[in-house]
Design a protein around this motif. Sequence first.
Motif, PDB file in Angstrom:
ATOM      1  N   LEU A 411       0.887  -1.318   0.148  1.00  0.00           N
ATOM      2  CA  LEU A 411       0.087   0.078   0.065  1.00  0.00           C
ATOM      3  C   LEU A 411       0.878   1.395  -0.076  1.00  0.00           C
ATOM      4  N   ARG A 412       1.931   1.254   0.499  1.00  0.00           N
ATOM      5  CA  ARG A 412       2.831   2.265   0.751  1.00  0.00           C
ATOM      6  C   ARG A 412       3.533   2.502  -0.795  1.00  0.00           C
ATOM      7  N   ASN A 413       3.766   1.315  -1.241  1.00  0.00           N
ATOM      8  CA  ASN A 413       4.348   1.457  -2.760  1.00  0.00           C
ATOM      9  C   ASN A 413       3.560   1.882  -3.878  1.00  0.00           C
ATOM     10  N   TYR A 414       2.221   1.661  -3.521  1.00  0.00           N
ATOM     11  CA  TYR A 414       1.085   2.258  -4.380  1.00  0.00           C
ATOM     12  C   TYR A 414       0.583   3.705  -4.223  1.00  0.00           C
ATOM     13  N   GLY A 415       1.228   4.158  -3.080  1.00  0.00           N
ATOM     14  CA  GLY A 415       1.029   5.714  -2.920  1.00  0.00           C
ATOM     15  C   GLY A 415      -0.009   6.131  -2.105  1.00  0.00           C
ATOM     16  N   LEU A 416      -0.663   4.831  -1.457  1.00  0.00           N
ATOM     17  CA  LEU A 416      -2.073   5.128  -0.846  1.00  0.00           C
ATOM     18  C   LEU A 416      -2.022   5.661   0.603  1.00  0.00           C
ATOM     19  N   LEU A 417      -0.709   5.452   1.205  1.00  0.00           N
ATOM     20  CA  LEU A 417      -0.589   5.956   2.495  1.00  0.00           C
ATOM     21  C   LEU A 417       0.167   7.292   2.655  1.00  0.00           C
ATOM     22  N   GLU A 418       0.501   7.882   1.437  1.00  0.00           N
ATOM     23  CA  GLU A 418       1.261   9.164   1.717  1.00  0.00           C
ATOM     24  C   GLU A 418       0.434  10.291   1.334  1.00  0.00           C
ATOM     25  N   ARG A 419       0.617  11.440   1.994  1.00  0.00           N
ATOM     26  CA  ARG A 419      -0.049  12.750   1.467  1.00  0.00           C
ATOM     27  C   ARG A 419       0.576  13.055   0.199  1.00  0.00           C
ATOM     28  N   LEU A 420      -0.335  13.666  -0.573  1.00  0.00           N
ATOM     29  CA  LEU A 420       0.018  13.906  -2.050  1.00  0.00           C
ATOM     30  C   LEU A 420      -0.109  15.747  -2.147  1.00  0.00           C
ATOM     31  N   ASP A 421       0.848  16.109  -2.369  1.00  0.00           N
ATOM     32  CA  ASP A 421       1.158  17.592  -2.538  1.00  0.00           C
ATOM     33  C   ASP A 421       0.628  17.950  -4.143  1.00  0.00           C
ATOM     34  N   VAL A 422      -0.493  18.254  -3.915  1.00  0.00           N
ATOM     35  CA  VAL A 422      -1.122  18.725  -5.372  1.00  0.00           C
ATOM     36  C   VAL A 422      -1.033  20.153  -5.345  1.00  0.00           C
ATOM     37  N   GLY A 423      -0.451  21.032  -4.616  1.00  0.00           N
ATOM     38  CA  GLY A 423      -0.500  22.272  -4.632  1.00  0.00           C
ATOM     39  C   GLY A 423      -1.469  23.228  -3.974  1.00  0.00           C
ATOM     40  N   LEU A 424      -2.180  22.553  -2.985  1.00  0.00           N
ATOM     41  CA  LEU A 424      -3.336  23.178  -2.159  1.00  0.00           C
ATOM     42  C   LEU A 424      -2.965  22.643  -0.736  1.00  0.00           C
ATOM     43  N   GLU A 425      -3.388  23.649   0.204  1.00  0.00           N
ATOM     44  CA  GLU A 425      -3.364  23.690   1.638  1.00  0.00           C
ATOM     45  C   GLU A 425      -4.394  22.744   1.944  1.00  0.00           C
ATOM     46  N   GLY A 426      -4.228  22.020   2.914  1.00  0.00           N
ATOM     47  CA  GLY A 426      -5.367  21.241   3.662  1.00  0.00           C
ATOM     48  C   GLY A 426      -5.463  19.950   2.981  1.00  0.00           C
ATOM     49  N   VAL A 427      -4.382  19.248   2.233  1.00  0.00           N
ATOM     50  CA  VAL A 427      -4.720  18.023   1.775  1.00  0.00           C
ATOM     51  C   VAL A 427      -4.432  17.193   2.860  1.00  0.00           C
ATOM     52  N   ALA A 428      -5.126  15.967   2.876  1.00  0.00           N
ATOM     53  CA  ALA A 428      -5.152  15.024   4.092  1.00  0.00           C
ATOM     54  C   ALA A 428      -4.093  13.972   3.897  1.00  0.00           C
TER      55      ALA A 428
END
Length: 746
Positions: A411-428
Amino acid sequence: MSKHSPIIARYRALGFLAILMTLWIFIKAMGIIFVDGPTWRRIAQSFHQPDTVTISPLRGNIISSDGHIVAISKPAYKLYIDFGAEAIQQMEPDSLYKQLDSLAYQMSLWDKGEQATYPALRKRLREGYRKAQHKQPGYRYVSIYPYEVSHVEYQRLKQSYPLMMTVERKGRLVRRSGPLRNGLTHEERALRDRPYGELARRTIGSVYKEVKGDLTQGEYGLEQSFDTLLRGEPGLAVRQYLAGSTRQNTLQPPRDGYNVYTTLDMNLQQIVHRALYEQMTQFEADYGGAILMEVETGRILALANLTKGGESYYEGVNYAVSALNEPGSTMKTPFMMAALDDGICTPSDTIDTGNGVFKYGGYNIRDHNANRGGYGRISVAQGLWYSSNIVMAKIAIKGYVEHPDGIYQHLRNYGLLERLDVGLEGVATPTIIRPEDKSYGNSTIPGISRGYGISVPAINTLNFYNGVANGGRIMRPYLVDRVEDAEGNVIQEFQPQVLHENICKPATLDSIRSMLDNVVLQGTAKGPVRSDLISISGKTGTALMSNHGGAGYRASGEVYMTSFCGYFPSDHPKYSCIIFVVNPHGPGRASGGMVAGGGVKRIAEEIYTLSNPILLDTITPYPASERLRHLDLAGGEKKRVESFVKTYKIPEVRPEGGGKIASDQLVVPQYGRGGLELQPLSRYAKGVMPRLVGLAPSEAIYQISLQGLEVQLVGYGRVIAQSIPVGTPIHPGQKVILHLGNNHRQ
């Protein structure tokens, strides 16, 4: 030397002249002090010592990838009165109070807020005048209105009483400037405007109304994330107040804010917004979101969020990136990928689901068709097609209950457990129950296999499916392509970035993609998602919500979050998309395919028709010209209008008695009995309506705002029609309606 010497006589004459000159200077000085003194003191009062002021920069624009300005600064004004102006000082107090009251009434008609009611404005103006009478600090230039006003409002105010008066001269009524008009002044500011209204409002963002240090400040969305680049830097100037006017010399010009070019495509944004809105209203849901992404790059092309407010929906919270929810069955795909990669099962293996109920760890794990006898023995691949909870639970028990670290690593390797910095504040940041947590037990891993015990924002779920479509390559999703200055020089640029490469074996990827194809062709999404226009692959999701209403999984009865996540076209994916809908009502409310999948299908089909337009006469039982009779075509150059007319085979007739019309002549289309007539128009200049067809709404608004027109937008897209024809004389305050859309989609 004799006392009658000529030299002594000369000295005496010079001394006498000096005495006369001194006496003359003294008399003149006394005259200036006591005779002309009041006049000169009054003139001196009309001058101010020069002071240094800051010049506010113009905030940069936010622009979509298809060239539409989605956030722009429009001219706005802060209004002041110079109570030291000679014309105002010469007024009788009673007359001045009456005119101030009239001015307060005129401004109260704008109805901008509690601070701008008639009583509040009347008090504000009268207190300002009393300060001027007692020459209190800051008495000269008093702010007469607490909010910025638009160009149209300012022009109307200057033409109304008491700033303009009607008086009688030589038996005729004439209009002239009133005394208050001579004292009225302003500071020009930039008012932030979003021409597309609710469309991507939460993503684009907003700015605070207050200006700090002559700089605007982003409140949320991209306006907040890129605030330091958008707001610019203030300049410096020396300001000198003269009688009735102000002179300002710039010492250092301001640096306007940079322009932010987003990845959003407003044509696609309106499609995604409308699809989400229709699913939300059909099922009377509480809130929901939708994201459309470009598979190869991770660019976010559209992002919509809707919250129920009364009888309508609005963009309130960016749920798609900030809401942590248990995803339900969309999590079965990454779990299945891990199991296939680890050799725990193969697609052709079979698992007995019995009658649809499986007891494990003190819980009953049920399939959605348990009330109909269950699926019996089915293959692993069919387990994903039909979204079998029992198949996933038995795979989890076999492979990961005793060795949970393996699934967490996947799940970590799939990126499902990391915060994705899309360019917005408040991303969970996603959360998951781990072995060291108190709530962890034997049922945790089987729960994770079907989307419980793990909470992720929708952007993480979509990014995994985007990786499946992208050949096993997980990209970083992002919202901004570049930042440019006013001259077009690139200040920052954002490129596609790979987060995880080769997330699974090639054979595993092939199997997963085949399963996702069959979810739509044969499985839970067959009815609502399968399309005759374009192939769609993906997975349905339905989850009982644990955090809705604060009372666990059965808060307010059964509260579901339904979703569909996938990509299209299936063979060569270009777009990935997710829709999730929280607390739907009515028949089918527990079906991710019906509630959310139907919206994804609509998005895919509308995008397909954008690049593969269907001729109108092939889809309507009557001539295209009949259908287009209800379309208000705006004018333009003859060659442009004729091109549209020929494309849609609209009958065209020449106006009677009309000469030859040049190709670049301005024309306005008018429907007659025999067909469409192109009536010629004269060339336009200042004071007449320009051609706005084809422009983005923001560009059209900006073009005509300085001419003082009020604008009403109808629909989404570019301008396809305007209520005032090209070349028609216009005047400040006139209203023009701009119809938006895409002509080839009418």
